[in-house]
Design an enzyme around this catalytic site. Sequence first.
Site, PDB file in Angstrom:
ATOM      1  N   LYS A 156      50.043  36.141  45.091  1.00 37.51           N
ATOM      2  CA  LYS A 156      48.611  36.334  45.027  1.00 37.51           C
ATOM      3  C   LYS A 156      48.054  35.544  43.829  1.00 37.51           C
ATOM      4  O   LYS A 156      48.819  35.287  42.914  1.00 37.51           O
ATOM      5  CB  LYS A 156      48.249  37.823  44.943  1.00 37.51           C
ATOM      6  CG  LYS A 156      48.501  38.455  43.551  1.00 37.51           C
ATOM      7  CD  LYS A 156      47.618  39.640  43.293  1.00 37.51           C
ATOM      8  CE  LYS A 156      46.546  39.389  42.299  1.00 37.51           C
ATOM      9  NZ  LYS A 156      46.738  39.850  40.928  1.00 37.51           N
ATOM     10  N   HIS A 186      52.993  42.316  44.642  1.00 36.44           N
ATOM     11  CA  HIS A 186      54.150  42.982  44.035  1.00 36.44           C
ATOM     12  C   HIS A 186      54.071  44.514  44.138  1.00 36.44           C
ATOM     13  O   HIS A 186      55.072  45.195  44.008  1.00 36.44           O
ATOM     14  CB  HIS A 186      54.374  42.515  42.593  1.00 36.44           C
ATOM     15  CG  HIS A 186      53.470  43.138  41.573  1.00 36.44           C
ATOM     16  ND1 HIS A 186      52.188  42.702  41.354  1.00 36.44           N
ATOM     17  CD2 HIS A 186      53.651  44.172  40.716  1.00 36.44           C
ATOM     18  CE1 HIS A 186      51.638  43.443  40.409  1.00 36.44           C
ATOM     19  NE2 HIS A 186      52.497  44.338  40.002  1.00 36.44           N
ATOM     20  N   LYS A 190      57.127  47.971  44.833  1.00 34.47           N
ATOM     21  CA  LYS A 190      57.373  49.119  43.949  1.00 34.47           C
ATOM     22  C   LYS A 190      58.040  50.230  44.751  1.00 34.47           C
ATOM     23  O   LYS A 190      57.618  50.551  45.862  1.00 34.47           O
ATOM     24  CB  LYS A 190      56.053  49.629  43.350  1.00 34.47           C
ATOM     25  CG  LYS A 190      55.470  48.685  42.297  1.00 34.47           C
ATOM     26  CD  LYS A 190      54.215  49.270  41.689  1.00 34.47           C
ATOM     27  CE  LYS A 190      53.489  48.248  40.834  1.00 34.47           C
ATOM     28  NZ  LYS A 190      54.011  48.124  39.491  1.00 34.47           N
ATOM     29  N   GLU A 224      44.689  51.199  34.039  1.00 30.15           N
ATOM     30  CA  GLU A 224      45.524  50.509  33.049  1.00 30.15           C
ATOM     31  C   GLU A 224      44.970  50.795  31.664  1.00 30.15           C
ATOM     32  O   GLU A 224      43.746  50.810  31.482  1.00 30.15           O
ATOM     33  CB  GLU A 224      45.501  49.003  33.285  1.00 30.15           C
ATOM     34  CG  GLU A 224      46.067  48.589  34.625  1.00 30.15           C
ATOM     35  CD  GLU A 224      46.119  47.071  34.758  1.00 30.15           C
ATOM     36  OE1 GLU A 224      47.111  46.494  34.330  1.00 30.15           O
ATOM     37  OE2 GLU A 224      45.141  46.492  35.259  1.00 30.15           O
ATOM     38  N   ASP A 243      41.137  40.709  41.392  1.00 25.36           N
ATOM     39  CA  ASP A 243      42.451  40.815  40.770  1.00 25.36           C
ATOM     40  C   ASP A 243      43.231  42.037  41.279  1.00 25.36           C
ATOM     41  O   ASP A 243      44.454  41.982  41.399  1.00 25.36           O
ATOM     42  CB  ASP A 243      42.261  40.921  39.241  1.00 25.36           C
ATOM     43  CG  ASP A 243      43.564  40.895  38.482  1.00 25.36           C
ATOM     44  OD1 ASP A 243      44.371  39.982  38.737  1.00 25.36           O
ATOM     45  OD2 ASP A 243      43.784  41.787  37.628  1.00 25.36           O
ATOM     46  N   HIS A 248      46.025  44.802  45.665  1.00 29.20           N
ATOM     47  CA  HIS A 248      46.901  45.955  45.410  1.00 29.20           C
ATOM     48  C   HIS A 248      46.329  47.269  45.959  1.00 29.20           C
ATOM     49  O   HIS A 248      47.017  48.015  46.652  1.00 29.20           O
ATOM     50  CB  HIS A 248      47.151  46.123  43.914  1.00 29.20           C
ATOM     51  CG  HIS A 248      47.722  44.907  43.244  1.00 29.20           C
ATOM     52  ND1 HIS A 248      48.603  44.066  43.872  1.00 29.20           N
ATOM     53  CD2 HIS A 248      47.540  44.386  42.000  1.00 29.20           C
ATOM     54  CE1 HIS A 248      48.943  43.092  43.036  1.00 29.20           C
ATOM     55  NE2 HIS A 248      48.309  43.261  41.903  1.00 29.20           N
ATOM     56  N   LYS A 344      40.616  48.282  33.540  1.00 26.84           N
ATOM     57  CA  LYS A 344      41.419  47.979  32.353  1.00 26.84           C
ATOM     58  C   LYS A 344      40.856  48.798  31.191  1.00 26.84           C
ATOM     59  O   LYS A 344      39.689  49.189  31.206  1.00 26.84           O
ATOM     60  CB  LYS A 344      41.356  46.494  32.035  1.00 26.84           C
ATOM     61  CG  LYS A 344      42.037  45.644  33.102  1.00 26.84           C
ATOM     62  CD  LYS A 344      42.592  44.355  32.545  1.00 26.84           C
ATOM     63  CE  LYS A 344      43.238  43.500  33.630  1.00 26.84           C
ATOM     64  NZ  LYS A 344      44.593  43.937  33.987  1.00 26.84           N
TER      65      LYS A 344
HETATM   66  C1  BG6 Z   1      48.459  41.976  38.508  1.00 22.50           C
HETATM   67  C2  BG6 Z   1      47.097  41.751  37.923  1.00 22.50           C
HETATM   68  O1  BG6 Z   1      48.505  41.520  39.836  1.00 22.50           O
HETATM   69  O2  BG6 Z   1      48.754  43.364  38.474  1.00 22.50           O
HETATM   70  C3  BG6 Z   1      47.030  42.277  36.500  1.00 22.50           C
HETATM   71  O3  BG6 Z   1      46.822  40.347  37.923  1.00 22.50           O
HETATM   72  C4  BG6 Z   1      47.449  43.732  36.456  1.00 22.50           C
HETATM   73  O4  BG6 Z   1      45.737  42.129  35.954  1.00 22.50           O
HETATM   74  C5  BG6 Z   1      48.788  43.918  37.154  1.00 22.50           C
HETATM   75  O5  BG6 Z   1      47.550  44.119  35.104  1.00 22.50           O
HETATM   76  C6  BG6 Z   1      49.136  45.374  37.296  1.00 22.50           C
HETATM   77  O6  BG6 Z   1      50.435  45.477  37.789  1.00 22.50           O
HETATM   78  P1  BG6 Z   1      51.377  46.680  37.375  1.00 22.50           P
HETATM   79  O7  BG6 Z   1      52.623  46.435  38.133  1.00 22.50           O
HETATM   80  O8  BG6 Z   1      51.556  46.598  35.876  1.00 22.50           O
HETATM   81  O9  BG6 Z   1      50.674  47.928  37.757  1.00 22.50           O
END
Ligand code: BG6
Length: 489
Positions: A156, A186, A190, A224, A243, A248, A344
């Site tokens: 992505k 990703h 998980k 986050e 993003d 996600h 964030k």
């Molecule tokens: C990424 C984003 O795809 O995923 C980031 O670009 C984000 O901004 C991250 O922080 C979060 O992933 P995870 O696995 O830490 O929850």
Amino acid sequence: MASQPGTEPSILIIFGGTGDLSRRKLLPALGRMAVEGDLSENCHIVGVATNREHRDETFRELGGQAMADAGVVGEAVAELVQNRLHYQSIAGGTAQDFQALADRLDEISRQHGIPPRRTFFLALPTSVLGSTIRGLGAVGLNRVADGGWTRVVIEKPFGYDLPSAIELVETVRESFHEKQIYRIDHYLGKEMVQNLFAFRFGNAIFESVWNRDRIAAVEIMVAEDLGVGSRAGYYDKSGALRDMVQNHLTQLLTLVAMEVPPVIAADSVRYEKTKVLQSIAPIAPSDVVLGQYTPGEIQGESVSGYLQEEGVAEGSQTETFVALKVEIMNWRWQGVPFYLRTGKRLGRRSTRIGVHFKQSPVCMFESQGVCDINSNVMLLKLQPDEGFSMFIDVKKPGSSTGLQRIPLSYNYGDLFDSLPDAYQTLLLDVLEGDQTLFVHSDEVLESWKLFDPLLRFPREIRPYAAGSWGPAEAESLGITERELMRSES
Ligand code: BG6
């Protein structure tokens, strides 16, 4: 070779082999696979990058260091690094460079007796994705030779908006068939996200309540505590909607809402996920709140606001927080709001799915004044503290007939060893040819059809203090953090 554990012998070619993703995620994941016997002893890795000076030795040193930094060490790792890491420069991105790569791959195949099985992992910025894919196609590296396979892995973001996503899908399709393409989100790698399959389809009791008759609302949150860090260059042009939400959170939504597939296999799972996206009603501007963090305090530490972060444009209107409501217009979910929320610099890191069940039709405990709390909540905690809690009411001990809310819980960490990294799972799936956890182009396009209009609405960015749970205006969009905390306590 006598013993060949794990995946089939093949060559994995990492474009951007010396870059950040390769060093932080891919090489350590491959090291772990070697340690765990998941990687064929005849799987070779070719790092491709622009530096002409690098040699195999340079890449071996870098790879060994990347694995050691991630705590991945041992005999199997040393063997992998010393014998099976190679480097190839593609400095100019010219046809000759791609031909030189093709020749090098043939040579490695011949030398080690590897059938024509190749995976091209494009860990590259979007700006060079198209030219790289065309470069591979131009020298025939997209073709599938007899007895072999050719796969391409793309990271992505899959586009920046709907038109650019369509363009990217078409560019990739000019050289590769959908069956060859592995689009990585990703989150799908998980462990707890995959556990959603086990949870929903391995426990028959849930299916009968998994619908509009029993569920009042579903809430999906990816909070986050980190800020934008050193990624402002990318993030300031992207924002949370592109993003996090378009990919996600949307993926999590589809897994919660999809119909039961006939089997857990790529075609059926991806088909059901696409159907969910096709059923979502256009999102109303009034159902969206965007925010941006201002200076604040997180876990006792003062942190700066988004506008003060290095690399953020002056007066930037990029959102670092999104809360929105989605309605799925199908028989299962009609009338059940799905609240998505991400940001964030929120109070703490927490990714979870909350399923809020409907209240009892009749209040049996009115005299105890507890009618307002007796809707059950199920929390699937995806990270950190992976686990599950179901909140139910029980009678308080003693003569009183009062109720008390208690969790029925399990924590993954108490029952199982450490969870595999998402990239380890996903790389193994690519090498084994399983597309179930990868995003189909139909999903990409359907998702952009939903979110592209939100990029074009007049934007109102509401400030929220770092360490809070987002702008106050977002509280009306779903279940507030305070209420959830009450369920958790
Ligand atoms: C990424 C984003 O795809 O995923 C980031 O670009 C984000 O901004 C991250 O922080 C979060 O992933 P995870 O696995 O830490 O929850």
